[in-house]
Design a protein around this motif. Structure first.
Motif, PDB file in Angstrom:
ATOM      1  N   ASN A 122       0.857  -1.181   0.000  1.00 62.66           N
ATOM      2  CA  ASN A 122       0.000   0.000   0.000  1.00 62.66           C
ATOM      3  C   ASN A 122       0.888   1.224   0.000  1.00 62.66           C
ATOM      4  OD1 ASN A 122      -2.005   1.855   0.215  1.00 62.66           O
ATOM      5  ND2 ASN A 122      -2.637   1.312   2.286  1.00 62.66           N
ATOM      6  N   ASP A 123       0.916   1.925  -1.096  1.00 61.81           N
ATOM      7  CA  ASP A 123       1.858   3.042  -1.256  1.00 61.81           C
ATOM      8  C   ASP A 123       1.149   4.367  -1.074  1.00 61.81           C
ATOM      9  OD1 ASP A 123       3.895   4.687  -1.776  1.00 61.81           O
ATOM     10  OD2 ASP A 123       4.223   4.079  -3.852  1.00 61.81           O
ATOM     11  N   ASN A 124       1.398   5.019   0.091  1.00 60.86           N
ATOM     12  CA  ASN A 124       0.897   6.363   0.339  1.00 60.86           C
ATOM     13  C   ASN A 124       2.053   7.301   0.640  1.00 60.86           C
ATOM     14  OD1 ASN A 124      -1.907   5.916   0.083  1.00 60.86           O
ATOM     15  ND2 ASN A 124      -1.955   4.983   2.115  1.00 60.86           N
ATOM     16  N   SER A 125       3.238   6.927   0.208  1.00 64.25           N
ATOM     17  CA  SER A 125       4.419   7.701   0.588  1.00 64.25           C
ATOM     18  C   SER A 125       4.495   9.037  -0.120  1.00 64.25           C
ATOM     19  CB  SER A 125       5.686   6.889   0.288  1.00 64.25           C
ATOM     20  OG  SER A 125       5.756   6.595  -1.092  1.00 64.25           O
ATOM     21  N   ASP A 126       3.878   9.164  -1.299  1.00 62.91           N
ATOM     22  CA  ASP A 126       3.970  10.425  -2.030  1.00 62.91           C
ATOM     23  C   ASP A 126       3.357  11.577  -1.263  1.00 62.91           C
ATOM     24  OD1 ASP A 126       5.240   9.123  -4.071  1.00 62.91           O
ATOM     25  OD2 ASP A 126       3.416   8.821  -5.270  1.00 62.91           O
ATOM     26  N   LYS A 127       2.388  11.262  -0.416  1.00 61.85           N
ATOM     27  CA  LYS A 127       1.709  12.311   0.348  1.00 61.85           C
ATOM     28  C   LYS A 127       2.651  12.960   1.352  1.00 61.85           C
ATOM     29  CE  LYS A 127      -2.204  12.967   3.500  1.00 61.85           C
ATOM     30  NZ  LYS A 127      -3.340  12.314   4.182  1.00 61.85           N
ATOM     31  N   TYR A 128       3.634  12.178   1.834  1.00 62.12           N
ATOM     32  CA  TYR A 128       4.510  12.661   2.888  1.00 62.12           C
ATOM     33  C   TYR A 128       5.955  12.861   2.433  1.00 62.12           C
ATOM     34  CZ  TYR A 128       0.634  11.325   5.840  1.00 62.12           C
ATOM     35  OH  TYR A 128      -0.610  11.210   6.402  1.00 62.12           O
ATOM     36  N   ASN A 129       6.305  12.306   1.288  1.00 68.72           N
ATOM     37  CA  ASN A 129       7.687  12.403   0.838  1.00 68.72           C
ATOM     38  C   ASN A 129       7.889  13.729   0.109  1.00 68.72           C
ATOM     39  OD1 ASN A 129      10.270  11.893   0.172  1.00 68.72           O
ATOM     40  ND2 ASN A 129       9.857  10.165  -1.177  1.00 68.72           N
ATOM     41  N   ASN A 130       8.544  14.677   0.751  1.00 71.64           N
ATOM     42  CA  ASN A 130       8.751  15.994   0.172  1.00 71.64           C
ATOM     43  C   ASN A 130      10.201  16.241  -0.219  1.00 71.64           C
ATOM     44  OD1 ASN A 130       9.789  16.042   2.706  1.00 71.64           O
ATOM     45  ND2 ASN A 130       8.427  17.636   3.491  1.00 71.64           N
ATOM     46  N   GLY A 131      10.984  15.167  -0.356  1.00 70.97           N
ATOM     47  CA  GLY A 131      12.365  15.298  -0.784  1.00 70.97           C
ATOM     48  C   GLY A 131      13.358  15.573   0.320  1.00 70.97           C
ATOM     49  N   LEU A 132      12.905  15.714   1.554  1.00 67.67           N
ATOM     50  CA  LEU A 132      13.813  16.011   2.651  1.00 67.67           C
ATOM     51  C   LEU A 132      14.767  14.857   2.906  1.00 67.67           C
ATOM     52  CD1 LEU A 132      11.540  17.741   5.322  1.00 67.67           C
ATOM     53  CD2 LEU A 132      13.413  18.769   4.053  1.00 67.67           C
ATOM     54  N   LYS A 133      15.962  15.196   3.378  1.00 70.21           N
ATOM     55  CA  LYS A 133      16.963  14.212   3.741  1.00 70.21           C
ATOM     56  C   LYS A 133      17.263  14.353   5.226  1.00 70.21           C
ATOM     57  CE  LYS A 133      19.092  14.617  -0.845  1.00 70.21           C
ATOM     58  NZ  LYS A 133      20.325  14.961  -1.603  1.00 70.21           N
ATOM     59  N   THR A 134      17.925  13.341   5.766  1.00 70.30           N
ATOM     60  CA  THR A 134      18.280  13.389   7.185  1.00 70.30           C
ATOM     61  C   THR A 134      19.169  14.593   7.493  1.00 70.30           C
ATOM     62  OG1 THR A 134      18.178  10.967   7.232  1.00 70.30           O
ATOM     63  CG2 THR A 134      19.275  12.055   9.073  1.00 70.30           C
ATOM     64  N   SER A 135      20.103  14.888   6.598  1.00 72.07           N
ATOM     65  CA  SER A 135      20.987  16.039   6.813  1.00 72.07           C
ATOM     66  C   SER A 135      20.199  17.349   6.843  1.00 72.07           C
ATOM     67  CB  SER A 135      22.053  16.096   5.715  1.00 72.07           C
ATOM     68  OG  SER A 135      21.440  16.173   4.427  1.00 72.07           O
ATOM     69  N   ASP A 136      19.098  17.424   6.059  1.00 75.20           N
ATOM     70  CA  ASP A 136      18.266  18.632   6.059  1.00 75.20           C
ATOM     71  C   ASP A 136      17.587  18.823   7.410  1.00 75.20           C
ATOM     72  OD1 ASP A 136      18.878  19.165   3.384  1.00 75.20           O
ATOM     73  OD2 ASP A 136      17.284  17.853   2.672  1.00 75.20           O
ATOM     74  N   ILE A 137      17.080  17.730   7.990  1.00 69.16           N
ATOM     75  CA  ILE A 137      16.410  17.815   9.288  1.00 69.16           C
ATOM     76  C   ILE A 137      17.369  18.300  10.362  1.00 69.16           C
ATOM     77  CG2 ILE A 137      15.266  16.466  11.083  1.00 69.16           C
ATOM     78  CD1 ILE A 137      14.071  14.720   9.007  1.00 69.16           C
ATOM     79  N   ILE A 138      18.582  17.737  10.376  1.00 70.32           N
ATOM     80  CA  ILE A 138      19.565  18.126  11.389  1.00 70.32           C
ATOM     81  C   ILE A 138      19.990  19.580  11.194  1.00 70.32           C
ATOM     82  CG2 ILE A 138      21.862  17.629  12.311  1.00 70.32           C
ATOM     83  CD1 ILE A 138      21.441  14.727  11.497  1.00 70.32           C
ATOM     84  N   ALA A 139      20.156  19.994   9.945  1.00 71.94           N
ATOM     85  CA  ALA A 139      20.526  21.392   9.678  1.00 71.94           C
ATOM     86  C   ALA A 139      19.414  22.344  10.114  1.00 71.94           C
ATOM     87  CB  ALA A 139      20.826  21.573   8.186  1.00 71.94           C
ATOM     88  N   ASP A 140      18.150  21.979   9.841  1.00 72.61           N
ATOM     89  CA  ASP A 140      17.028  22.815  10.279  1.00 72.61           C
ATOM     90  C   ASP A 140      16.963  22.908  11.793  1.00 72.61           C
ATOM     91  OD1 ASP A 140      16.290  23.293   7.683  1.00 72.61           O
ATOM     92  OD2 ASP A 140      14.789  21.702   7.614  1.00 72.61           O
ATOM     93  N   PHE A 141      17.341  21.834  12.466  1.00 74.68           N
ATOM     94  CA  PHE A 141      17.370  21.837  13.929  1.00 74.68           C
ATOM     95  C   PHE A 141      18.292  22.934  14.455  1.00 74.68           C
ATOM     96  CE2 PHE A 141      19.721  20.260  17.685  1.00 74.68           C
ATOM     97  CZ  PHE A 141      18.697  20.286  18.615  1.00 74.68           C
TER      98      PHE A 141
END
Length: 481
Positions: A122-141
């Motif tokens: 069941n593929d619903n990942s497109d709704k939540y996948n916005n291209g972010l990477k782990t490095s982006d999350i840490i940098a935003d932090f």
């Protein structure tokens, strides 16, 4: 001596809020399960949950003044060393407990193997996948720790975004040797690519507000003429808690509305529980076991007291947090428990609560780690020991910087899995039980916050008491002079 009737009446008054909240929870489940078979439409669900929505909006509206005022009044009333020690103890506790949550999530998933059986994709990942990477999350932090605008920190959170842009390129259809033969044939080809940009999402940057408020508070403690400034924020904090106390009595109605709307809007309750029983056991059961065993053990070691009393005191805030899956609702009750039952200084209580709201994600760390491994198992992928350890590490790091957007934990799961090359086609299985998993991890975060207040006070109370005694002696010397 009071008669039995007076004693019963007094106990009834003391526990009236708990009784009404429990009745509200039961009434909400009753309405929800009664209306669920009728498949109510969007308009019905909207009106059914409107009271709960208004209740949540009122509480969220008070969060910014409450956090800012308590942190400023707390840090300005203590010396810089005491404030630094309080912050150090609180952040150390949060870091260790978040890491432990990730480890427990990994261990439970490896032992129980909830995704060992194959299932429907069941593929619903497109709704939540916005291209972010782990490095982006840490940098935003780190960006959100140092906001570039004081007012902006109260209104929006910095977040990396990826925008799809189209580039038109001319391509030779004949080939490289076409120019030699004089027969060039060119065409325009459109290529889409994701471009990283720095944007923002609507919401309160709690981490930035805490850093700015603590900075103003510490600076005010160094200025002799800052008493009006300090008194202003101390009074504002008292006003905010008084308004919280007023709103608290609407909790039974708000809780009943939120539960009824959530249950009535479900399509198939039985199927959701029967198909993913082991996954529920790992996430929900793991969170509950973590609350009882880990938090109970830490409480007993730190305070050298019976943890049963600790959990008895948390029944009321636990029920409040369970219904709308938000630890914000239990803040006034936790503040009362800390100040009246445990006699903790309000400076410590307000400061630690604010820090925990920004960083404490114990339940979320457990949920993220377990969900990533569950979907890998469900997809039939054999993960190496190194990959499993990487999932735990990324879950721990991401727990500090979960974006302030709806279904943020789901987005974090997709980012981690995409980083490790694990398919996200079965994300719908996790979404099907998000309503119960969200409540499990939120109650864990609430219990962890209350324990953080107690642990911080245990390690810092001696210094704060010495500081208070020193201030009293100085005031006596001034009065004698």
């Amino acid at each position: 001596m009071m008669s039995k009737s007076q004693t019963c009446r007094q106990r009834l008054i003391e526990n009236l809020f708990l009784i009404l909240t429990t009745l509200g929870i039961g009434f909400g489940f009753l309405i929800g399960f009664t209306l669920q078979p009728a498949r109510p439409g969007p308009d019905t669900l909207m009106w059914l949950g409107l009271a709960g929505e208004i209740y949540m909006r009122l509480l969220k509206a008070l969060m910014l003044p409450l956090i800012a005022c308590t942190v400023i009044s707390g840090t300005s009333s203590t010396d810089a060393r005491s404030s630094g020690k309080i912050g150090f103890v609180a952040i150390t506790y949060i870091s260790l407990i978040n890491a432990l949550g990730s480890v427990v999530g990994v261990i439970l998933c490896v032992i129980i193997q909830p995704g060992a059986v194959s299932g429907q994709v069941n593929d619903n990942s497109d709704k939540y996948n916005n291209g972010l990477k782990t490095s982006d999350i840490i940098a935003d932090f780190f960006r959100n720790i140092f906001p570039d605008n004081v007012i902006g920190a109260a209104l929006q959170v910095t977040q990396t975004k990826y925008i799809e842009k189209s580039n038109i390129q001319r391509v030779n259809l004949v080939g490289d040797n076409s120019s030699r033969n004089g027969s060039d044939l060119w065409t325009n080809v459109t290529q889409n690519q994701l471009v990283r940009t720095l944007g923002s999402v609507t919401g309160t940057n709690i981490l930035g507000v805490i850093v700015l408020s603590a900075t103003f508070g510490i600076a005010a403690s160094k200025i002799a003429k800052a008493s009006p400034f300090i008194d202003f924020f101390q009074v504002c904090a008292q006003i905010a808690f008084l308004i919280f106390h007023w709103i608290k009595w609407s909790t039974p109605l708000g809780v009943a509305s939120l539960i009824a709307s959530a249950i009535a809007g479900m399509h198939d309750v039985t199927a959701a529980f029967s198909s993913l029983g082991l996954y529920i056991l790992v996430v929900t059961g793991g969170n509950l076991a973590f609350q009882v065993l880990v938090f109970g053990t830490i409480y007993a070691i730190v305070t050298r007291s019976n943890p049963v009393n600790f959990f008895v005191h948390l029944v009321n805030p636990w029920l409040i947090t369970l219904a709308p899956s938000s630890s914000i609702l239990a803040l006034p009750v936790m503040h009362e428990i800390s100040t009246h039952i445990y006699a903790i200084d309000t400076k410590v209580t307000g400061f630690v609560i604010a820090v925990c709201l920004a960083l404490n994600r114990t339940g979320s760390a457990l949920f993220i780690a377990a969900s990533c491994l569950f979907m890998a198992q469900y997809s039939g992928i054999l993960l190496s020991v190194g990959t499993i350890m990487t999932v735990g590490l990324l879950s721990f790091l991401s727990s500090f910087a979960i974006p302030s957007v709806p279904s943020a934990s789901i987005a974090t799961i997709i980012i981690i899995m995409t980083t490790l090359g694990i398919p996200v086609t079965n994300i719908g299985l996790v979404l099907a039980l998000e309503w119960i998993n969200d409540r499990a991890r939120t109650t864990t975060n609430m219990v962890s916050t209350q324990l953080a207040i107690i642990v911080t006070w245990t390690f810092c109370q001696q210094r704060l008491k010495l500081e208070t005694c020193g201030q009293k002696e100085a005031e006596e010397l001034v009065s004698m002079a």
